[in-house]
Motif scaffolding. Structure first.
Motif, PDB file in Angstrom:
ATOM      1  N   LEU A 134      11.518  -2.373   1.498  1.00 34.82           N
ATOM      2  CA  LEU A 134      11.120  -3.419   2.436  1.00 34.82           C
ATOM      3  C   LEU A 134      11.061  -2.877   3.862  1.00 34.82           C
ATOM      4  N   ASP A 135      12.067  -2.094   4.257  1.00 36.68           N
ATOM      5  CA  ASP A 135      12.059  -1.534   5.610  1.00 36.68           C
ATOM      6  C   ASP A 135      10.863  -0.617   5.831  1.00 36.68           C
ATOM      7  N   ARG A 136      10.565   0.208   4.858  1.00 37.64           N
ATOM      8  CA  ARG A 136       9.424   1.117   4.990  1.00 37.64           C
ATOM      9  C   ARG A 136       8.114   0.332   5.034  1.00 37.64           C
ATOM     10  N   LEU A 137       8.008  -0.695   4.224  1.00 36.94           N
ATOM     11  CA  LEU A 137       6.808  -1.517   4.225  1.00 36.94           C
ATOM     12  C   LEU A 137       6.585  -2.128   5.606  1.00 36.94           C
ATOM     13  N   ARG A 179      -2.174   4.397  -2.901  1.00 37.24           N
ATOM     14  CA  ARG A 179      -2.724   3.436  -1.957  1.00 37.24           C
ATOM     15  C   ARG A 179      -1.761   2.269  -1.852  1.00 37.24           C
ATOM     16  N   TYR A 180      -1.146   2.162  -0.703  1.00 36.48           N
ATOM     17  CA  TYR A 180      -0.295   1.014  -0.459  1.00 36.48           C
ATOM     18  C   TYR A 180      -1.181  -0.111   0.049  1.00 36.48           C
ATOM     19  N   PRO A 181      -0.946  -1.298  -0.369  1.00 41.26           N
ATOM     20  CA  PRO A 181      -1.820  -2.429  -0.041  1.00 41.26           C
ATOM     21  C   PRO A 181      -1.554  -3.023   1.349  1.00 41.26           C
ATOM     22  N   LEU A 182      -1.400  -2.160   2.354  1.00 37.78           N
ATOM     23  CA  LEU A 182      -1.062  -2.634   3.691  1.00 37.78           C
ATOM     24  C   LEU A 182      -2.119  -3.569   4.254  1.00 37.78           C
ATOM     25  N   GLY A 183      -3.384  -3.158   4.177  1.00 37.23           N
ATOM     26  CA  GLY A 183      -4.464  -3.993   4.699  1.00 37.23           C
ATOM     27  C   GLY A 183      -4.561  -5.309   3.959  1.00 37.23           C
ATOM     28  N   ASP A 184      -4.310  -5.278   2.643  1.00 39.08           N
ATOM     29  CA  ASP A 184      -4.352  -6.505   1.844  1.00 39.08           C
ATOM     30  C   ASP A 184      -3.248  -7.470   2.280  1.00 39.08           C
ATOM     31  N   MET A 242       0.827   7.869   6.903  1.00 36.97           N
ATOM     32  CA  MET A 242       2.119   7.785   6.246  1.00 36.97           C
ATOM     33  C   MET A 242       1.980   7.631   4.733  1.00 36.97           C
ATOM     34  N   GLN A 243       0.795   7.349   4.271  1.00 35.36           N
ATOM     35  CA  GLN A 243       0.618   7.173   2.840  1.00 35.36           C
ATOM     36  C   GLN A 243       0.608   8.527   2.148  1.00 35.36           C
ATOM     37  N   GLN A 244       1.188   8.573   0.976  1.00 34.33           N
ATOM     38  CA  GLN A 244       1.200   9.793   0.199  1.00 34.33           C
ATOM     39  C   GLN A 244      -0.166   9.965  -0.447  1.00 34.33           C
ATOM     40  N   ALA A 245      -0.559  11.219  -0.629  1.00 31.67           N
ATOM     41  CA  ALA A 245      -1.847  11.502  -1.254  1.00 31.67           C
ATOM     42  C   ALA A 245      -1.882  10.892  -2.646  1.00 31.67           C
ATOM     43  N   GLY A 246      -3.000  10.251  -2.969  1.00 33.90           N
ATOM     44  CA  GLY A 246      -3.181   9.687  -4.298  1.00 33.90           C
ATOM     45  C   GLY A 246      -2.561   8.310  -4.479  1.00 33.90           C
ATOM     46  N   LEU A 264       3.446  -1.361   8.022  1.00 32.08           N
ATOM     47  CA  LEU A 264       2.571  -2.434   8.498  1.00 32.08           C
ATOM     48  C   LEU A 264       2.391  -2.355  10.013  1.00 32.08           C
ATOM     49  N   ILE A 265       3.464  -2.027  10.718  1.00 32.28           N
ATOM     50  CA  ILE A 265       3.367  -1.879  12.172  1.00 32.28           C
ATOM     51  C   ILE A 265       2.568  -0.629  12.524  1.00 32.28           C
ATOM     52  N   ALA A 266       2.865   0.473  11.854  1.00 26.06           N
ATOM     53  CA  ALA A 266       2.208   1.742  12.173  1.00 26.06           C
ATOM     54  C   ALA A 266       0.722   1.738  11.835  1.00 26.06           C
ATOM     55  N   ASN A 267       0.330   0.973  10.832  1.00 20.46           N
ATOM     56  CA  ASN A 267      -1.073   0.965  10.394  1.00 20.46           C
ATOM     57  C   ASN A 267      -1.826  -0.269  10.859  1.00 20.46           C
TER      58      ASN A 267
END
Length: 189
Positions: free
Chosen positions: A54-57, A7-12, A1-5, A61-64
């Motif tokens: 917030l909703d997308r985040l 980096r969303y800090p989901l794991g962080d 779901m992340q756009q190329a280039g 988080l659930i999807a990843n």
């Protein structure tokens, strides 16, 4: 779901939340908990500033979610409903703080036109802490002022939650200020 280039800090966000939750229950409020909470706030601020609503985040988080491939282990590592509720509240506190402090908003506004209509009271709390911060209060001086005015919560569990929420909001405001200083710009260059 992340756009190329990008980096969303989901794991962080997930790792910092897990650490904060673990340290809080294992050791209580202390340096490890505060460091993990700060890492959570920094990663959430980064997601906000990268344009994630917030909703997308929450969906990402659930999807990843990290899976090991071992069904039993994955079930044990999954957040229970209480943990998810706490994480979602922490995310909302940070997003509301940034929004109400005047940062450009990704997605639909979280804050209502009438904060007192928020049944949870979170919006009014965030607004009150932002005003206190602008007036020069720190977390400790604000807590002292509330105690001095006789505004204490008798239930220890509710008092601990209130203190945690205050800490998150003040921390978010302080991190926001740090990133707006010339020294932060020099470090990021």
């Amino acid at each position: 779901m992340q756009q190329a280039g990008r980096r969303y800090p989901l794991g962080d966000i997930e790792l910092a939340f897990r650490k904060a939750w673990l340290f809080l229950y294992a050791r209580g409020v202390g340096p490890d908990y505060i460091a993990a909470l700060e890492a959570f706030a920094r990663a959430t601020i980064a997601a906000y500033r990268q344009g994630l609503s917030l909703d997308r985040l929450k969906l990402e988080l659930i999807a990843n979610r990290k899976l090991t491939g071992n069904a039993a282990l994955d079930a044990n590592l999954a957040f229970d409903p209480e943990e998810l509720g706490v994480r979602d509240l922490w995310l909302r506190l940070i997003y509301l703080t940034l929004e109400l402090a005047g940062e450009a908003l990704p997605g639909e506004p979280l804050a209502s036109l009438e904060p007192s209509a928020d049944e949870t009271g979170v919006e009014m709390l965030v607004e009150g802490v932002i005003r206190a911060h602008r007036d020069g209060y720190t977390l400790d001086s604000f807590k002292f002022e509330l105690a001095f005015e006789g505004r204490q919560i008798e239930d220890p569990e509710q008092a601990a939650l209130f203190s945690q929420w205050l800490r998150i909001i003040f921390m978010c405001l302080q991190l926001r200020e740090e990133e707006d200083t010339p020294e932060a710009d020099d470090q990021n260059a």
